[in-house]
Design an enzyme around this catalytic site. Sequence first.
Site, PDB file in Angstrom:
ATOM      1  N   GLU A  10       0.915  -1.230  -0.186  1.00  0.00           N
ATOM      2  CA  GLU A  10      -0.126  -0.011  -0.023  1.00  0.00           C
ATOM      3  C   GLU A  10       0.959   1.124  -0.124  1.00  0.00           C
ATOM      4  OE1 GLU A  10      -2.373  -3.237   0.918  1.00  0.00           O
ATOM      5  OE2 GLU A  10      -0.689  -2.609   1.698  1.00  0.00           O
ATOM      6  N   TYR A  18      -6.420  -1.767   5.004  1.00  0.00           N
ATOM      7  CA  TYR A  18      -5.005  -2.004   4.634  1.00  0.00           C
ATOM      8  C   TYR A  18      -4.512  -0.807   4.199  1.00  0.00           C
ATOM      9  CZ  TYR A  18      -6.959  -6.689   3.384  1.00  0.00           C
ATOM     10  OH  TYR A  18      -7.645  -7.753   3.429  1.00  0.00           O
ATOM     11  N   PRO A  67      -0.381   1.294   6.323  1.00  0.00           N
ATOM     12  CA  PRO A  67       0.965   1.131   5.920  1.00  0.00           C
ATOM     13  C   PRO A  67       1.225   2.495   4.839  1.00  0.00           C
ATOM     14  CG  PRO A  67       0.273  -0.948   5.741  1.00  0.00           C
ATOM     15  CD  PRO A  67      -1.017  -0.181   6.104  1.00  0.00           C
ATOM     16  N   HIS A 121     -11.189  -6.419   7.926  1.00  0.00           N
ATOM     17  CA  HIS A 121     -11.802  -5.997   6.773  1.00  0.00           C
ATOM     18  C   HIS A 121     -13.087  -5.293   7.193  1.00  0.00           C
ATOM     19  CE1 HIS A 121      -9.404  -9.725   5.974  1.00  0.00           C
ATOM     20  NE2 HIS A 121      -9.585  -9.415   4.766  1.00  0.00           N
TER      21      HIS A 121
END
Length: 337
Positions: free
Chosen positions: A60, A86, A89, A129
């Site tokens: 990412e 996600y 990062p 998620h």
Amino acid sequence: MAGMTMIEALRSAMDVMLETDPGVVVFGEDVGYFGGVFRCTAGLQKTYGEPRVFDTPINESAIVGLAVGMAAQGMKPCVEMQFADYVFPAYDQITQEAARLRHRSNQQFSCPMVIRMPTGGGIFGGQTHSQSPEALFTHVAGLKVVQPCNPYDAKGLLIASIEDPDPVIFLEPKRLYNGPFSGDHTAVSQGWKSHELGEVPDGHYAVPLGKARIHREGSAVTVLAYGTMVFVAEAAAKATGIDAEIVDLRSLLPLDLETIEASVRKTGRCVVLHEATKTSGFAGELIAVVQEACFYHLEAPILRVTGWDAPYPHAQEWSYFPGPERVARALETALED
């Protein structure tokens, strides 16, 4: 004009911009050949080729870093994080590079890029998620933050975001990807609510950033919501019979203060909803804004209904969410004084 789900509307927006603007590129994990984990980009690589729509490594930080470099050189990258969870990062790249580029370069550079990310729970995706990180981005000067709740707005806001000269965080509520959601556990456990479609114009149109929408007119209490919570609020208002005015914020940053203030001054009462955890959530900022602007018009304390202050609980997902019952209790409490 065609009936579309939110997924189809988002794809249509990217299709329009790829066709009309050679500077637009779409990339991210699995967005090319596979069409994205939710199929939002399905077919775009076949139409526009790998140089315009391409897959990236599972990195990412690299995805966003590449987008910043492209944007600084005049391109308009539209990148996808597979899930909002996600993005962390890449948080340094977003907050320290993308958000600051215009100001640290004394206007010599801008950063016209969009970071799309599915947000929120409701698909039994578990802790990694299902998060709702919008408050982490609304706190960052230089960013814009958007979250639509219907296909029409999804397409128009995404086009406006791609055309915007500054970085936009584009949050897509997963529970609304395939149609309006009635707000209760039973409906979702049995599937999406009839896969209802929204009427979406063909071709190019834009919904301006920074402008809220009155989802439901009312006079008894104002409900400030965005994304999935708009429909949860609607379900609660219908269940209680309370004449609630539901304001769909659409744009969290910049915020449409004029529409918010006008609604609260009319009703004198306010309830704020979001799916994220309560402490330091975006509801706190909304409450402060309403209190500062509408203090002498308020007839009762401002209330908020949010997720728990706990790590996302997979097994208790539907208890964690602000559901119609919890929202209904807040609406009734707001009217007690």
